[in-house]
Design an enzyme around this catalytic site. Structure first.
Site, PDB file in Angstrom:
ATOM      1  NE  ARG A   1      60.533  30.742  45.246  1.00 13.58           N
ATOM      2  CZ  ARG A   1      60.787  29.434  45.317  1.00 13.58           C
ATOM      3  NH1 ARG A   1      60.535  28.661  44.280  1.00 13.58           N
ATOM      4  NH2 ARG A   1      61.299  28.889  46.411  1.00 13.58           N
TER       5      ARG A   1
ATOM      6  CE1 TYR B   1      53.179  32.362  60.862  1.00 16.05           C
ATOM      7  CE2 TYR B   1      51.311  33.204  62.114  1.00 16.05           C
ATOM      8  CZ  TYR B   1      52.359  33.413  61.224  1.00 16.05           C
ATOM      9  OH  TYR B   1      52.580  34.672  60.715  1.00 16.05           O
TER      10      TYR B   1
ATOM     11  CG  ASP C   1      67.408  28.078  52.953  1.00 18.30           C
ATOM     12  OD1 ASP C   1      66.822  28.319  54.026  1.00 18.30           O
ATOM     13  OD2 ASP C   1      67.221  27.040  52.298  1.00 18.30           O
TER      14      ASP C   1
HETATM   15  N1  LIG Z   1      50.260  37.675  55.669  1.00 20.73           N
HETATM   16  C1  LIG Z   1      49.811  37.961  56.895  1.00 20.73           C
HETATM   17  O1  LIG Z   1      48.622  38.233  57.092  1.00 20.73           O
HETATM   18  C2  LIG Z   1      50.771  37.956  58.054  1.00 20.73           C
HETATM   19  C3  LIG Z   1      50.242  38.242  59.329  1.00 20.73           C
HETATM   20  C4  LIG Z   1      51.098  38.271  60.409  1.00 20.73           C
HETATM   21  C5  LIG Z   1      52.445  38.027  60.237  1.00 20.73           C
HETATM   22  N2  LIG Z   1      52.932  37.733  58.986  1.00 20.73           N
HETATM   23  C6  LIG Z   1      54.377  37.500  58.864  1.00 20.73           C
HETATM   24  O2  LIG Z   1      54.893  38.353  57.854  1.00 20.73           O
HETATM   25  C7  LIG Z   1      56.005  37.719  57.194  1.00 20.73           C
HETATM   26  C8  LIG Z   1      55.767  37.653  55.707  1.00 20.73           C
HETATM   27  O3  LIG Z   1      54.587  36.896  55.465  1.00 20.73           O
HETATM   28  P1  LIG Z   1      53.893  36.793  54.044  1.00 20.73           P
HETATM   29  O4  LIG Z   1      52.444  36.790  54.284  1.00 20.73           O
HETATM   30  O5  LIG Z   1      54.482  37.760  53.117  1.00 20.73           O
HETATM   31  O6  LIG Z   1      54.312  35.288  53.642  1.00 20.73           O
HETATM   32  P2  LIG Z   1      54.594  34.630  52.214  1.00 20.73           P
HETATM   33  O7  LIG Z   1      53.858  35.337  51.141  1.00 20.73           O
HETATM   34  O8  LIG Z   1      54.369  33.168  52.412  1.00 20.73           O
HETATM   35  O9  LIG Z   1      56.175  34.897  52.007  1.00 20.73           O
HETATM   36  C9  LIG Z   1      57.088  34.301  52.868  1.00 20.73           C
HETATM   37  C10 LIG Z   1      58.484  34.601  52.368  1.00 20.73           C
HETATM   38  O10 LIG Z   1      59.404  33.913  53.214  1.00 20.73           O
HETATM   39  C11 LIG Z   1      60.276  33.161  52.406  1.00 20.73           C
HETATM   40  N3  LIG Z   1      60.873  32.008  53.066  1.00 20.73           N
HETATM   41  C12 LIG Z   1      60.279  30.909  53.568  1.00 20.73           C
HETATM   42  N4  LIG Z   1      61.213  30.052  54.026  1.00 20.73           N
HETATM   43  C13 LIG Z   1      62.418  30.639  53.812  1.00 20.73           C
HETATM   44  C14 LIG Z   1      63.756  30.259  54.055  1.00 20.73           C
HETATM   45  N5  LIG Z   1      64.060  29.066  54.600  1.00 20.73           N
HETATM   46  N6  LIG Z   1      64.761  31.119  53.731  1.00 20.73           N
HETATM   47  C15 LIG Z   1      64.475  32.314  53.160  1.00 20.73           C
HETATM   48  N7  LIG Z   1      63.219  32.718  52.877  1.00 20.73           N
HETATM   49  C16 LIG Z   1      62.213  31.885  53.205  1.00 20.73           C
HETATM   50  C17 LIG Z   1      59.437  32.762  51.219  1.00 20.73           C
HETATM   51  O11 LIG Z   1      60.251  32.321  50.146  1.00 20.73           O
HETATM   52  P3  LIG Z   1      59.705  31.262  49.034  1.00 20.73           P
HETATM   53  O12 LIG Z   1      58.934  32.061  48.009  1.00 20.73           O
HETATM   54  O13 LIG Z   1      60.993  30.694  48.511  1.00 20.73           O
HETATM   55  O14 LIG Z   1      58.855  30.267  49.743  1.00 20.73           O
HETATM   56  C18 LIG Z   1      58.727  34.077  50.946  1.00 20.73           C
HETATM   57  O15 LIG Z   1      59.595  34.960  50.270  1.00 20.73           O
HETATM   58  C19 LIG Z   1      56.137  36.358  57.855  1.00 20.73           C
HETATM   59  O16 LIG Z   1      57.069  36.433  58.916  1.00 20.73           O
HETATM   60  C20 LIG Z   1      54.745  36.103  58.406  1.00 20.73           C
HETATM   61  O17 LIG Z   1      54.744  35.170  59.463  1.00 20.73           O
HETATM   62  C21 LIG Z   1      52.132  37.691  57.908  1.00 20.73           C
END
Ligand SMILES: NC(=O)c1ccc[n+]([C@@H]2O[C@H](COP(=O)([O-])OP(=O)(O)OC[C@H]3O[C@@H](n4cnc5c(N)ncnc54)[C@H](OP(=O)(O)O)[C@@H]3O)[C@@H](O)[C@H]2O)c1
Length: 281
Positions: free
Chosen positions: A39, A190, A60
């Site tokens: 990925r 969360y 990771d």
């Molecule tokens: N989206 C929102 O509205 C929102 C709001 C507030 C805060 N956030 C924060 O913003 C950040 C990004 O969120 P997002 O919405 O982009 O989430 P997302 O689309 O679910 O992406 C999460 C990313 O984290 C990776 N990940 C998960 N576990 C991991 C591990 N053990 N080691 C390395 N990478 C890992 C995932 O990889 P895989 O593809 O391999 O799973 C993916 O690349 C997060 O910290 C989230 O809490 C998001």
């Protein structure tokens, strides 16, 4: 030697958009990291087709050996690190059937303790003027903690990282007996994990202020409610817009006053202890 920026969880969502934006704006090499090599490499290829030049390394955040391998690679290849964006995180869906105890331990393990692991490994590599960005959330504002006593522990300006680790272990224990709400927590693993990330950022800045290296800066950021897999694409902002504040914080100029803060997606500084939570998220 080149300046270096690292984004965790860079293969999709906001992390991918942060990596892309840094490729366009950061004066140095950008590492898009991902736990899954296939990925991660696909994401890098995607950006290369747009004329950008990210580099890839497997990372990771939950895996000591993966984190230490990356640390050694950075140290051997560049001798340091200039920007670290701790973006990787997980969130169970609202309709997840996993018991709350599992949701609590998994979420806090990835979102809090693994972020700590990455920081403990990579902070020794930070160069003067380095910028660290911790992805928190609107769910990571202190007002998300209902219990007055628990809130006061988080708000304590003298809170140490050991004490914060202990608070988060207590959450995991309380979740096992479903007594977390009696202990002052909201019913969200969360949110608990992200409140901890915000509290950690304040502690880390105090450590940086005592560090011999000049002008080390860390901030926590709420990126907005963003259209990604995490929100099941219900978020209203594009990933590019969600990446805006994290990129702003990653590129803060030398000797900025914006440090140890909780930053909203429009770049405003929110008092994590005293301000009400802005709306809409
Ligand atoms: N989206 C929102 O509205 C929102 C709001 C507030 C805060 N956030 C924060 O913003 C950040 C990004 O969120 P997002 O919405 O982009 O989430 P997302 O689309 O679910 O992406 C999460 C990313 O984290 C990776 N990940 C998960 N576990 C991991 C591990 N053990 N080691 C390395 N990478 C890992 C995932 O990889 P895989 O593809 O391999 O799973 C993916 O690349 C997060 O910290 C989230 O809490 C998001």
């Amino acid at each position: 030697m080149s300046r270096v920026a690292v984004v965790t969880g860079g293969n999709k969502g906001i992390g991918f958009a942060i990596a892309k934006g840094l490729c366009q704006k950061f004066d140095g090499v950008v590492y898009l990291t991902a736990r899954d090599e296939t990925r991660g490499l696909a994401a890098v290829e995607h950006l290369k087709k747009e004329g950008l030049k990210p580099k890839f390394h497997q990372l990771d955040v939950t895996d000591d050996s993966s984190v230490n391998t990356f640390k050694k690679y950075l140290s051997d290849t560049y001798g340091g690190l200039d920007v670290l964006v701790n973006n990787a995180a997980i969130a169970f869906k609202n309709d997840a059937t996993d018991p709350f105890s599992i949701q609590a331990s998994e979420t806090v393990k990835v979102n809090y303790f693994s972020l700590v692991r990455v920081c403990e490994a990579l902070f020794p590599l930070l160069k003067p003027h380095a910028r660290v960005v911790n992805l928190s959330s609107s769910a990571g504002h202190l007002s998300r903690i209902p219990g007055a006593e628990l809130k006061a522990r988080f708000a304590n300006p003298d809170l140490t990282q050991d004490e914060l680790d202990q608070i988060m272990r207590e959450f995991i224990e309380a979740a096992k007996t479903n007594s977390h709400q009696e202990s002052g927590w909201a019913n969200s693993a969360y949110s608990a994990s992200k409140v901890a990330v915000s509290a950690l950022s304040r502690i880390q800045q105090k450590q940086f202020d005592k560090d011999a290296r000049e002008d080390l800066v860390v901030n926590a950021v709420h990126p907005g409610y963003v259209d990604t897999d995490m929100t099941s694409h219900k978020g209203t902002l594009t990933p590019q817009r969600g990446a805006q504040a994290p990129i702003y914080l990653a590129l803060l100029p030398k000797n900025t006053d914006i440090k140890g803060k909780y930053i909203w997606h429009d770049n405003t500084i929110i008092d994590w202890v005293n301000d009400p939570l802005p709306t809409p998220y």
